[in-house]
Design an enzyme around this catalytic site. Sequence first.
Site, PDB file in Angstrom:
ATOM      1  NE  ARG A 231      -4.335  -1.231   0.314  1.00 22.33           N
ATOM      2  CZ  ARG A 231      -4.603  -2.239  -0.520  1.00 22.33           C
ATOM      3  NH1 ARG A 231      -3.768  -2.535  -1.505  1.00 22.33           N
ATOM      4  NH2 ARG A 231      -5.728  -2.921  -0.397  1.00 22.33           N
ATOM      5  CG  HIS A 279      -3.401  -0.124  -6.543  1.00 13.76           C
ATOM      6  ND1 HIS A 279      -3.647   0.435  -5.324  1.00 13.76           N
ATOM      7  CD2 HIS A 279      -3.590  -1.451  -6.373  1.00 13.76           C
ATOM      8  CE1 HIS A 279      -3.984  -0.497  -4.456  1.00 13.76           C
ATOM      9  NE2 HIS A 279      -3.966  -1.675  -5.075  1.00 13.76           N
TER      10      HIS A 279
HETATM   11  P1  NDP Z   1      -2.023 -11.679   4.292  1.00 14.88           P
HETATM   12  O1  NDP Z   1      -2.850 -11.210   5.433  1.00 14.88           O
HETATM   13  O2  NDP Z   1      -2.272 -13.035   3.731  1.00 14.88           O
HETATM   14  O3  NDP Z   1      -0.473 -11.617   4.686  1.00 14.88           O
HETATM   15  C1  NDP Z   1       0.071 -10.538   5.377  1.00 14.88           C
HETATM   16  C2  NDP Z   1       1.521 -10.865   5.710  1.00 14.88           C
HETATM   17  O4  NDP Z   1       2.136  -9.693   6.249  1.00 14.88           O
HETATM   18  C3  NDP Z   1       1.650 -11.973   6.768  1.00 14.88           C
HETATM   19  O5  NDP Z   1       2.757 -12.788   6.504  1.00 14.88           O
HETATM   20  C4  NDP Z   1       1.870 -11.179   8.046  1.00 14.88           C
HETATM   21  O6  NDP Z   1       2.603 -11.857   9.059  1.00 14.88           O
HETATM   22  C5  NDP Z   1       2.704 -10.020   7.518  1.00 14.88           C
HETATM   23  N1  NDP Z   1       2.630  -8.888   8.445  1.00 14.88           N
HETATM   24  C6  NDP Z   1       1.543  -8.185   8.836  1.00 14.88           C
HETATM   25  N2  NDP Z   1       1.873  -7.241   9.742  1.00 14.88           N
HETATM   26  C7  NDP Z   1       3.208  -7.360   9.934  1.00 14.88           C
HETATM   27  C8  NDP Z   1       4.140  -6.694  10.770  1.00 14.88           C
HETATM   28  N3  NDP Z   1       3.762  -5.718  11.602  1.00 14.88           N
HETATM   29  N4  NDP Z   1       5.424  -7.097  10.726  1.00 14.88           N
HETATM   30  C9  NDP Z   1       5.823  -8.102   9.916  1.00 14.88           C
HETATM   31  N5  NDP Z   1       4.979  -8.782   9.076  1.00 14.88           N
HETATM   32  C10 NDP Z   1       3.692  -8.413   9.104  1.00 14.88           C
HETATM   33  O7  NDP Z   1      -2.175 -10.576   3.147  1.00 14.88           O
HETATM   34  P2  NDP Z   1      -2.022 -10.778   1.561  1.00 14.88           P
HETATM   35  O8  NDP Z   1      -0.729 -11.449   1.312  1.00 14.88           O
HETATM   36  O9  NDP Z   1      -3.250 -11.358   0.981  1.00 14.88           O
HETATM   37  O10 NDP Z   1      -1.997  -9.253   1.077  1.00 14.88           O
HETATM   38  C11 NDP Z   1      -1.000  -8.381   1.557  1.00 14.88           C
HETATM   39  C12 NDP Z   1      -1.266  -6.982   1.032  1.00 14.88           C
HETATM   40  O11 NDP Z   1      -0.986  -6.903  -0.350  1.00 14.88           O
HETATM   41  C13 NDP Z   1      -2.722  -6.501   1.132  1.00 14.88           C
HETATM   42  O12 NDP Z   1      -3.035  -6.086   2.448  1.00 14.88           O
HETATM   43  C14 NDP Z   1      -2.721  -5.361   0.160  1.00 14.88           C
HETATM   44  O13 NDP Z   1      -2.315  -4.199   0.839  1.00 14.88           O
HETATM   45  C15 NDP Z   1      -1.639  -5.752  -0.860  1.00 14.88           C
HETATM   46  N6  NDP Z   1      -2.212  -6.067  -2.171  1.00 14.88           N
HETATM   47  C16 NDP Z   1      -1.867  -5.253  -3.219  1.00 14.88           C
HETATM   48  C17 NDP Z   1      -2.346  -5.512  -4.477  1.00 14.88           C
HETATM   49  C18 NDP Z   1      -1.912  -4.675  -5.636  1.00 14.88           C
HETATM   50  O14 NDP Z   1      -2.472  -4.823  -6.725  1.00 14.88           O
HETATM   51  N7  NDP Z   1      -0.929  -3.810  -5.481  1.00 14.88           N
HETATM   52  C19 NDP Z   1      -3.247  -6.640  -4.744  1.00 14.88           C
HETATM   53  C20 NDP Z   1      -3.509  -7.453  -3.576  1.00 14.88           C
HETATM   54  C21 NDP Z   1      -3.004  -7.164  -2.329  1.00 14.88           C
HETATM   55  P3  NDP Z   1       2.054 -13.230   9.689  1.00 14.88           P
HETATM   56  O15 NDP Z   1       2.367 -14.275   8.622  1.00 14.88           O
HETATM   57  O16 NDP Z   1       2.844 -13.402  10.921  1.00 14.88           O
HETATM   58  O17 NDP Z   1       0.573 -13.045   9.900  1.00 14.88           O
HETATM   59  C1  OXD Z   2      -6.273  -5.444  -3.032  1.00 11.17           C
HETATM   60  C2  OXD Z   2      -5.730  -4.548  -4.047  1.00 11.17           C
HETATM   61  O1  OXD Z   2      -6.097  -5.213  -1.829  1.00 11.17           O
HETATM   62  O2  OXD Z   2      -6.105  -4.673  -5.227  1.00 11.17           O
HETATM   63  O3  OXD Z   2      -6.920  -6.441  -3.421  1.00 11.17           O
HETATM   64  O4  OXD Z   2      -4.899  -3.710  -3.736  1.00 11.17           O
END
Ligand code: NDP
Ligand code: OXD
Length: 316
Positions: A231, A279
Amino acid sequence: MRLRGRVLMALYYTAAPERGRIWKSMIANALPDLEVRLAPEIGDPADIRFLAAWTLPPGLIETLPNLEVLFSLGAGVDQLDLSQVPDHVTIVRLIEPNLADGMAEYVAMMVLALHRDLYAYADRQRQRLWQPLPQVPARDRRVGVAGLGEMGRAALAALRPFGFALSGWSRSPRDLPGVTCFHGPDGLRDFAAQTDILVNLLPLTPETRRILGAELFGRMPRDAAIVSAGRGGHLDAPALVAALDSGQLSRAILDVTPVEPLPTDDPLWTHPRIVVTPHVAAATDIDGSGKAVIANLRRHLAGEPMVGIVERDRGY
Ligand code: NDP
Ligand code: OXD
């Protein structure tokens, strides 16, 4: 599945109303007893048990006394103001395979472009400069993925066949084959120190806001690069520009920016070592996301746990 009583779902597909119409017909076919209403024509707000939205119009939630589930139309939920959502409402984010596939492609494309100096050669082409750069073997390129969730794991799986030295960072300890895993704030220091290309796939939470800043950049090896597809709120943009200008970082690829759409006069557009994409790393697939929401509605209506429930105290 037969549903008992009137079950209603409201869809707030304001940015792409045609998607709302497609979902409405998908849900009607899959769950004929579920009536779907497209915002703003939601009728009596007391009828609504399910709501799907990317962002929440201010004040909407408090008009829905019988709301049970809020479905985010994306993988992330930071764009929804969770403080508006009463505790009894379950928040579910989008998990579906097309999103992970798109992210895997984007990350592979950008890491390879950085690894094989595509942008440096594009600069040289503009100068008509036939000048090879030393080729670094993939095993000597350390690629670190911050965030080991659905997106991070898909990205790592796509990178694995090239033979990069892979690492990852998460909040809790993780064990992924072929990936050196770090976790927590202490782990971040070690993770950053051994990362040549850092891929940000974290969710935006109070802990991760502006994490891509001077401290992290300073811990990375000189000449390192970043790819950010989490993000825009993760980025401290002036710190990035300073790190690029000082040579601490070599390049940055940004799919997400602090303000979206990025204003035309924003310096991120024109920095010679920043690449911006709007994005688009992983676009929500209308069919796949519709199926994922239908599967979760079926689970919920059958009294089973849904997939992708957000833990509010973690913020993701
Ligand atoms: P998940 O919830 O599956 O994974 C999040 C990961 O981040 C987990 O491994 C989690 O750790 C880790 N995490 C969260 N907080 C922290 C922290 N404080 N310190 C260290 N690690 C942390 O999310 P997704 O993988 O599905 O998606 C991640 C992000 O990708 C979304 O929130 C969105 O912002 C972004 N996104 C962007 C898109 C784009 O087109 N640019 C499309 C889709 C998503 P743990 O394993 O310990 O829980
Ligand atoms: C999502 C994105 O969070 O598209 O799915 O960024």
